[in-house]
Design an enzyme around this catalytic site. Structure first.
Site, short mmCIF file in Angstrom:
data_model
loop_
_atom_site.label_atom_id
_atom_site.label_comp_id
_atom_site.label_asym_id
_atom_site.label_seq_id
_atom_site.Cartn_x
_atom_site.Cartn_y
_atom_site.Cartn_z
N HIS A 207 1.00 -1.30 0.13
CA HIS A 207 0.02 -0.06 0.00
C HIS A 207 0.91 1.28 -0.06
CE1 HIS A 207 -2.58 -3.24 1.15
NE2 HIS A 207 -1.89 -3.39 2.53
N CYS A 208 1.88 1.15 -0.82
CA CYS A 208 2.93 2.32 -0.71
C CYS A 208 3.43 2.57 0.47
CB CYS A 208 2.36 3.51 -1.48
SG CYS A 208 1.55 3.18 -3.01
N ALA A 209 3.46 1.75 1.51
CA ALA A 209 4.05 1.95 2.66
C ALA A 209 4.82 0.85 3.03
CB ALA A 209 3.01 2.01 3.62
#
Lengths: 251, 138
Positions: A207-209
């Site tokens: 999730h882009c994290a």
């Protein structure tokens, strides 16, 4: 860090897109200001989901995207305090951002045109405006209340499943409408694909994290997200599918 | 349940064959799928006739990538490096036995890539990929 370093700008997410945590901006913003730093709030996860008063928060800059609030992709908003925007030079040249051009120099147009160089995405901007009207008519308090109800219901159901580990706080009043989790040994990519075959759409991965996942020492997670259209029945479908998958992967 | 998770894939994913690294090993190679984070490390023992006498692997990833590694291990035990060299992407897809979407194809091929790069080198793997892409273009 604020104490030891000359921090110019604090950039902070209002709501985490993985943990759902609603960060206490009412504490963070005054603290940053006390130390002479400006504050940029990433509100992509909060503005679509809850009432946000940028003036009451006293945020210097606020950004959010249209596609997370029923508007077209490619639309979005950057809010900035008037005096800061007036002091800033344009970052891009093009039509409309200019006031006059002579052989010896140029002067800039007034706000907001100074920062809107070139042909605008008219359709997207109109779509965003309609989305804003639609959400305002629903009432952001109602949007938040609905999502909190769904989140509370989902947390309740999901925590009852064996081997399901929810990332972040279990207090629905302190989180937005996303729930990321791991599910025993079932890999998130497998989970997402099987859920998809049962008409449940979730997201799998970082999730882009990625650093956050490293902190939790997990390779990736699966995330269910809720919005104004999500129903309790749909949470039931998710939970039923997860229960079936658990049985399949453990027997 | 989804077709992709039919019996033999789940069986291999949950009861992986040849899992656990060999120490020492004649070949020890690791590959990653950067797009999804899948990881596979393969160790092999090879005798003087180039025959694979022992296999051990370790990795993280989805059921497809882990099950394929398990199945490929069974496939290559006892074969020579020359024989292994001729395994194609189509052979792996046949082992998997179900249609895969493009983004899951990488999961299925990670073990073959690890085997081929570990035994023949990256250039050889890239030749296989290019050849098959050419075939697909026709």
């Amino acid at each position: 860090m604020l104490r030891d370093l000359p921090v110019k700008l604090v950039a902070v997410g209002h709501v985490s897109n993985v943990l759902g945590t609603i960060n206490p901006l009412e504490v963070i913003i005054p603290l940053a200001h006390e130390h002479g730093a400006l504050v940029l709030v990433d509100a992509a996860q909060s503005v679509p989901h809850m009432p946000v008063d940028v003036q009451a928060l006293n945020a210097d800059f606020v950004a959010f995207s249209g596609h997370k609030m029923l508007a077209p992709m490619g639309s979005g908003v950057l809010y900035g305090k008037l005096d800061l925007l007036e002091a800033m030079p344009p970052y891009m040249g093009g039509g409309d951002m200019i006031s006059s051009v002579t052989v010896n120099g140029s002067t800039w147009n007034e706000l907001p045109y100074k920062f809107e160089a070139g042909t605008p995405s008219v359709a997207e901007a109109i779509g965003l405006g309609v989305a804003v009207d639609y959400l305002a008519a629903l009432g952001m308090d109602n949007v938040r209340a609905h999502e909190q109800d769904i989140t509370l219901y989902a947390l309740d159901q999901l925590t009852a499943l064996p081997d399901l580990r929810i990332l972040g706080t279990l207090d629905a009043t302190k989180r937005g409408g996303v729930i990321a989790f791991t599910f025993g040994k079932v890999h998130p990519h497998d989970l997402a694909q099987i859920l998809d075959s049962r008409a449940v759409a979730v997201r799998a991965g970082f999730h882009c994290a990625q650093p956050l996942h490293e902190t939790f020492n997990i390779s990736s997670s699966t995330r269910a997200s809720f919005y104004v259209y999500t129903t309790r029945d749909e949470i039931d479908s998710l939970v039923r599918a997860l229960a079936a998958i658990h049985e399949r992967f453990t027997t | 349940m989804d077709d992709m998770y039919r019996e033999h894939i789940l069986d291999h994913a949950m009861h992986m064959r040849h899992r656990g690294l060999l120490e020492p090993a004649d070949i020890d190679h690791e590959e990653l799928n950067h797009s999804c984070g899948d990881r596979l490390r393969l160790t092999l023992r090879i005798d003087e006739n180039h025959r694979i006498t022992a296999i051990g692997w370790d990795g993280d990833g989805c059921a497809i990538s882990q099950a394929t590694a398990s199945m490929l291990g069974e496939e290559i035990l006892g074969k020579t490096l020359e024989e292994v060299q001729t395994i194609t992407r189509e052979d792996i897809l046949e082992l998997v036995g179900i249609p895969l979407t493009i983004n899951r194809l990488k999961c299925a091929l990670l073990s073959l890539k690890t085997l081929i790069v570990g035994t023949q080198g990256l250039a050889y793997w890239q030749r296989i990929e290019d050849d098959e892409d050419d075939e697909n273009d026709e």
